[in-house]
Design a protein around this motif. Sequence first.
Motif, mmCIF file in Angstrom:
data_model
loop_
_atom_site.group_PDB
_atom_site.id
_atom_site.type_symbol
_atom_site.label_atom_id
_atom_site.label_comp_id
_atom_site.label_asym_id
_atom_site.label_seq_id
_atom_site.Cartn_x
_atom_site.Cartn_y
_atom_site.Cartn_z
ATOM 1 N N ALA A 41 0.824 -1.210 0.000
ATOM 2 C CA ALA A 41 0.000 0.000 0.000
ATOM 3 C C ALA A 41 0.859 1.262 0.000
ATOM 4 N N ALA A 42 2.019 1.174 0.639
ATOM 5 C CA ALA A 42 2.929 2.315 0.688
ATOM 6 C C ALA A 42 3.788 2.426 -0.567
ATOM 7 N N GLY A 43 3.785 1.361 -1.386
ATOM 8 C CA GLY A 43 4.627 1.360 -2.568
ATOM 9 C C GLY A 43 6.091 1.146 -2.236
ATOM 10 N N LEU A 44 6.348 0.463 -1.122
ATOM 11 C CA LEU A 44 7.713 0.192 -0.679
ATOM 12 C C LEU A 44 7.944 -1.306 -0.613
ATOM 13 N N SER A 45 9.194 -1.691 -0.466
ATOM 14 C CA SER A 45 9.514 -3.107 -0.343
ATOM 15 C C SER A 45 9.235 -3.590 1.079
ATOM 16 N N LEU A 46 9.040 -4.884 1.212
ATOM 17 C CA LEU A 46 8.877 -5.467 2.544
ATOM 18 C C LEU A 46 10.125 -5.205 3.392
ATOM 19 N N GLY A 47 11.281 -5.232 2.756
ATOM 20 C CA GLY A 47 12.518 -4.944 3.471
ATOM 21 C C GLY A 47 12.532 -3.546 4.074
ATOM 22 N N SER A 48 11.950 -2.574 3.373
ATOM 23 C CA SER A 48 11.855 -1.216 3.923
ATOM 24 C C SER A 48 10.981 -1.195 5.166
ATOM 25 N N THR A 49 9.928 -2.004 5.121
ATOM 26 C CA THR A 49 9.019 -2.065 6.262
ATOM 27 C C THR A 49 9.722 -2.661 7.473
ATOM 28 N N THR A 50 10.406 -3.770 7.263
ATOM 29 C CA THR A 50 11.068 -4.417 8.394
ATOM 30 C C THR A 50 12.307 -3.650 8.846
ATOM 31 N N TYR A 51 12.844 -2.791 7.995
ATOM 32 C CA TYR A 51 13.938 -1.917 8.406
ATOM 33 C C TYR A 51 13.443 -0.930 9.467
ATOM 34 N N HIS A 52 12.253 -0.391 9.257
ATOM 35 C CA HIS A 52 11.696 0.614 10.172
ATOM 36 C C HIS A 52 10.980 0.000 11.372
ATOM 37 N N PHE A 53 10.375 -1.163 11.182
ATOM 38 C CA PHE A 53 9.559 -1.766 12.237
ATOM 39 C C PHE A 53 9.892 -3.248 12.356
ATOM 40 N N ALA A 54 10.268 -3.657 13.547
ATOM 41 C CA ALA A 54 10.711 -5.038 13.771
ATOM 42 C C ALA A 54 9.608 -6.044 13.482
ATOM 43 N N ASP A 55 8.369 -5.668 13.777
ATOM 44 C CA ASP A 55 7.262 -6.588 13.562
ATOM 45 C C ASP A 55 5.962 -5.810 13.395
ATOM 46 N N ARG A 56 4.914 -6.548 13.138
ATOM 47 C CA ARG A 56 3.596 -5.960 12.902
ATOM 48 C C ARG A 56 3.117 -5.153 14.109
ATOM 49 N N GLU A 57 3.339 -5.679 15.313
ATOM 50 C CA GLU A 57 2.910 -5.006 16.540
ATOM 51 C C GLU A 57 3.578 -3.627 16.662
ATOM 52 N N ALA A 58 4.863 -3.562 16.389
ATOM 53 C CA ALA A 58 5.578 -2.286 16.467
ATOM 54 C C ALA A 58 5.019 -1.287 15.459
ATOM 55 N N LEU A 59 4.700 -1.761 14.257
ATOM 56 C CA LEU A 59 4.129 -0.894 13.233
ATOM 57 C C LEU A 59 2.756 -0.388 13.657
ATOM 58 N N MET A 60 1.907 -1.270 14.169
ATOM 59 C CA MET A 60 0.566 -0.863 14.589
ATOM 60 C C MET A 60 0.632 0.168 15.722
ATOM 61 N N LEU A 61 1.488 -0.091 16.709
ATOM 62 C CA LEU A 61 1.610 0.854 17.826
ATOM 63 C C LEU A 61 2.127 2.207 17.345
ATOM 64 N N ALA A 62 3.090 2.185 16.437
ATOM 65 C CA ALA A 62 3.615 3.444 15.905
ATOM 66 C C ALA A 62 2.544 4.201 15.121
ATOM 67 N N ALA A 63 1.752 3.481 14.333
ATOM 68 C CA ALA A 63 0.693 4.134 13.548
ATOM 69 C C ALA A 63 -0.375 4.723 14.464
ATOM 70 N N LEU A 64 -0.784 3.974 15.469
ATOM 71 C CA LEU A 64 -1.785 4.498 16.411
ATOM 72 C C LEU A 64 -1.214 5.658 17.223
ATOM 73 N N GLY A 65 0.068 5.559 17.575
ATOM 74 C CA GLY A 65 0.711 6.662 18.286
ATOM 75 C C GLY A 65 0.751 7.923 17.442
ATOM 76 N N ARG A 66 1.015 7.747 16.169
ATOM 77 C CA ARG A 66 1.019 8.906 15.264
ATOM 78 C C ARG A 66 -0.383 9.495 15.143
#
Length: 198
Positions: A41-66
Amino acid sequence: MNTRRATVTRGTGRDVLLDATLQLIGERGLHAITLREVADAAGLSLGSTTYHFADREALMLAALGRYADSVVSRCDAALVKAELETASPRALMRSVFEDFSASYCEPNRMLAQLEMYTEAARNPAVAEISARCLAAYRGLLLRAFGIAGLDEGEANSRVNRVLVYADGLALQSAADGTPCELQSDASAVLWALATTPL
């Protein structure tokens, strides 16, 4: 699968991922998305996602925090509007609800917020983020009620009712698949809550 890749300015990949995550939370729910879907959806590689966020939980918490940060920023900006101090009570309520409804009436933001509230009952980390949102809304409404002339005890009681009203309207709008009518309805309801004896 999305095979295109966005051209992202260096250092903004994290922001693009958080935006995509909030969009997907609103569209599909908090637990219905994967890291790969966010990357697509972001138009990025999966590697870019895991570079910024260790796992799905970290990504969800960061998104909700934002998301919570954006609510706090909107409410803080509304609190310093100079016209709040000189507006008539009705104009004050109308102005406050224009700001208050910004989160509640944007469909994906509203749905993401409802998802966050539900998850807060299960996850203490999300409960802390949810509490930040509610505190920001509460602070904005308390100031409006104070300017309108209510004492602190009565203002607190009425703020709780307004928040229940707003969340109920958002939930009903989500269930019906209809636009949230908070802006057009809320000014009169808030005024009634502010002026009707308990």
